[in-house]
Enzyme design. Structure first.
Site, PDB file in Angstrom:
ATOM      1  N   GLN A   1      12.933  15.733 -30.458  1.00 37.25           N
ATOM      2  CA  GLN A   1      13.673  15.710 -28.888  1.00 37.25           C
ATOM      3  C   GLN A   1      13.700  16.257 -27.809  1.00 37.25           C
ATOM      4  OE1 GLN A   1      17.026  12.668 -30.028  1.00 37.25           O
ATOM      5  NE2 GLN A   1      15.649  11.386 -31.492  1.00 37.25           N
TER       6      GLN A   1
ATOM      7  N   THR B   1       0.587  10.965 -12.315  1.00 31.15           N
ATOM      8  CA  THR B   1       1.477  11.912 -12.458  1.00 31.15           C
ATOM      9  C   THR B   1       2.069  11.355 -13.936  1.00 31.15           C
ATOM     10  OG1 THR B   1       4.142  11.295 -11.342  1.00 31.15           O
ATOM     11  CG2 THR B   1       2.824  12.576 -10.399  1.00 31.15           C
TER      12      THR B   1
ATOM     13  N   THR C   1      -0.562   7.512  -7.165  1.00 26.51           N
ATOM     14  CA  THR C   1       0.015   7.622  -5.898  1.00 26.51           C
ATOM     15  C   THR C   1      -0.806   8.559  -5.098  1.00 26.51           C
ATOM     16  OG1 THR C   1       1.661   7.634  -7.058  1.00 26.51           O
ATOM     17  CG2 THR C   1       2.181   8.510  -4.787  1.00 26.51           C
TER      18      THR C   1
ATOM     19  N   SER D   1      -1.631   4.978 -12.675  1.00 27.59           N
ATOM     20  CA  SER D   1      -1.226   5.528 -13.737  1.00 27.59           C
ATOM     21  C   SER D   1      -1.098   5.093 -15.713  1.00 27.59           C
ATOM     22  CB  SER D   1      -1.730   7.384 -14.701  1.00 27.59           C
ATOM     23  OG  SER D   1       0.218   7.744 -14.641  1.00 27.59           O
ATOM     24  N   SER D   2       0.462   4.327 -15.281  1.00 27.78           N
ATOM     25  CA  SER D   2       1.261   4.050 -16.338  1.00 27.78           C
ATOM     26  C   SER D   2       0.170   2.462 -17.181  1.00 27.78           C
ATOM     27  CB  SER D   2       1.844   2.735 -15.741  1.00 27.78           C
ATOM     28  OG  SER D   2       2.505   3.355 -15.152  1.00 27.78           O
TER      29      SER D   2
HETATM   30  N1  ASP Z   1       2.690   4.736 -11.189  1.00 24.55           N
HETATM   31  C1  ASP Z   1       2.221   6.233 -10.081  1.00 24.55           C
HETATM   32  C2  ASP Z   1       0.388   6.391 -11.691  1.00 24.55           C
HETATM   33  O1  ASP Z   1       1.587   7.544 -12.389  1.00 24.55           O
HETATM   34  C3  ASP Z   1       2.928   7.172 -10.136  1.00 24.55           C
HETATM   35  C4  ASP Z   1       2.282   8.683  -9.144  1.00 24.55           C
HETATM   36  O2  ASP Z   1       0.983   8.610  -9.254  1.00 24.55           O
HETATM   37  O3  ASP Z   1       2.940   9.227  -9.725  1.00 24.55           O
HETATM   38  O4  ASP Z   1       0.236   6.122 -12.071  1.00 24.55           O
END
Ligand code: ASP
Length: 348
Positions: A284, A94, A18, A63-64
Site C-alpha cells: 500500500q 488522467t 479533461t 477515463s473513469s
Molecule cells: N475525469 C477525467 C478523466 O479521467 C479527469 C481528467 O482527465 O483529468 O477523464
C-alpha cells in the site's frame, strides 16, 4: 548531396479526458468533446514541422469509464498503423491514465516506437490550461530521435505530464489538482521537461532484437484488488476471494508486504490459492517494495503461496494479471510469469 530529412509522422489517438472537455451548459459539469475543438485550441501544433494524423473514440470518454475494450481499441489502432508512423500520442483522461499506460505496455510486445500518453488537469479551452503544453511536448517526444543512430529516443509506452516523462507501467496518479499529477515512486523519470527535453538515457527501455511488434488483445477481467485494513473481517475477506469467476487477486498489504498473521486471515488466502486463484502481494506504500521474508506477518503470506510483487504498482499488477490470464495461461504459468518483469514494470 545531403539527404533531405523526412518530416516525422505522428498519429494522435484522442480517447477523451479533461484535455478535450467543455462545460455542459445545463449541468455545468465537464464532458468530453470532439477532437476538432481540442486542436482548434492549440494553433501552435501547426508550427511543428510534423505530419500529424488523428483518430478519436466515438464518443470520447471520461477515463473513469475506461474498460479493457478501450485498451483493445487503442492497441489495435497502434498495431494497424505501426509501420506508417514514427510515433503515437494517446490523449487520455488522467483518472485511469496509469492503468491504460500499464495495460498497453503489456499488450504491445516488442514495441520499438514511442507511445506517449498524456492529458491535462484543465480543459484545453481554459486560459491557464496545461493541455497545450502537454500536447506539444508529447508530440515532440514522439518525434524525438537519437542523434547517434537515428532510432526513436523512446521505444516504450510512456506517460508525459507537466515536467516529467515516466515509464507508463511505473506511473501512478498522485494528485487530483497539481499540474505535476503523476509520478513513478520506484523508477526515475525517463525525461525531465524544462527549457529543453532532457532524456535520461540510462532509464530508457531498450531491446536489441528486431522481432516485429506483436499486439496482444486478450485481456481477462477476472482480477480483483483486495485492500487489507485493520477493520477487515474474515467474512469480508472471504466474500472478496469467493467472487464468482475470480482468477487473480492483487493483495494490497501494509509496508513491506505484511498482513494479519492470524488463522482467520491466512486460511481463506491459502484456500483461495489451493482453488487455483493467483494472489500477488503489492504494498500500500507509495514508495518501496514488498519483502515477504522480512517479518513473520509477511512470511505467513509467502508460506500460503502468495507471490511477491516487489515494487510493482497496483496499476501494473492488475493489468499484468489481466494480460497474462488473457493469453490463456494456466494459474501455474501465470504465477511463474509474475516472478519476473516483462517490460520494466518492476525491479527484483
Ligand atoms: N475525469 C477525467 C478523466 O479521467 C479527469 C481528467 O482527465 O483529468 O477523464
Amino acid at each position: 548531396m545531403e539527404k533531405t530529412k523526412r518530416r516525422p509522422r505522428i498519429l494522435i489517438i484522442y480517447t477523451g479526458g479533461t484535455i478535450g472537455m467543455i462545460e455542459d451548459p445545463e449541468t455545468r459539469t465537464l464532458r468530453p468533446f470532439n477532437f476538432n475543438h481540442l486542436i482548434d485550441n492549440v494553433p501552435k501544433v501547426k508550427m511543428l514541422d510534423y505530419d500529424i494524423e488523428h483518430m478519436q473514440f466515438d464518443p470520447p470518454i471520461d477515463s473513469s469509464n475506461v474498460t479493457h475494450a478501450h485498451w483493445q481499441q487503442i492497441a489495435t489502432q497502434i498495431g494497424k498503423n505501426y509501420n506508417d508512423f514514427d510515433g503515437f500520442v494517446v490523449l487520455h483522461g488522467t483518472d485511469t491514465m496509469a492503468y491504460t499506460a500499464s495495460a498497453l505496455s503489456f499488450m504491445l510486445e516488442h514495441l520499438r516506437k514511442p507511445v506517449i500518453i498524456t492529458g491535462s488537469q484543465l480543459p484545453i479551452g481554459e486560459v491557464r490550461t496545461d493541455g497545450e503544453e502537454n500536447l506539444i511536448t508529447a508530440l515532440q517526444i514522439a518525434a524525438a530521435v537519437d542523434p547517434v543512430n537515428g532510432e526513436p529516443m523512446v521505444q516504450e509506452v510512456a506517460l508525459l505530464f507537466a515536467n516529467y516523462l515516466w515509464r507508463g507501467n511505473r506511473s501512478t496518479k498522485m494528485s487530483a489538482d497539481n499540474f505535476n499529477a503523476f509520478k513513478s515512486n520506484n523508477y526515475p523519470p525517463l525525461a525531465r521537461i524544462g527549457l529543453s527535453i532532457q532524456f535520461n538515457n540510462d532509464a530508457l527501455w531498450r531491446v536489441y532484437d528486431k522481432t516485429p511488434l506483436k499486439v496482444h488483445l486478450g485481456l481477462n477481467s477476472d482480477v480483483i484488488v483486495v485492500y487489507v485494513t485493520p477493520g477487515m473481517t474474515e467474512h469480508s475477506l472471504r466474500q472478496q476471494l469467493e467472487t464468482p469467476g475470480v482468477k487473480g487477486v492483487v493483495l494490497k498489504t501494509y509496508g513491506a508486504g505484511n498482513a494479519p498473521s492470524c488463522e482467520w486471515f491466512n486460511r481463506p488466502i491459502k484456500e483461495a490459492i489451493d482453488r487455483g486463484i493467483v494472489v500477488l502481494n503489492v504494498t500500500q506504500c507509495a514508495n518501496g517494495a514488498v519483502s515477504q521474508r522480512r517479518y513473520f506477518t509477511g512470511d505467513c503470506l509467502a508460506r500460503c503461496g502468495v507471490i511477491s510483487g516487489h515494487d510493482i504498482t497496483t496499476e501494473a499488477a492488475l493489468t499484468k494479471m489481466m494480460f497474462l490470464f488473457g493469453t490463456g495461461l494456466s494459474a501455474k504459468q501465470v504465477s511463474n510469469c509474475l516472478l519476473r518483469p516483462i517490460c520494466g514494470e518492476m525491479t527484483i
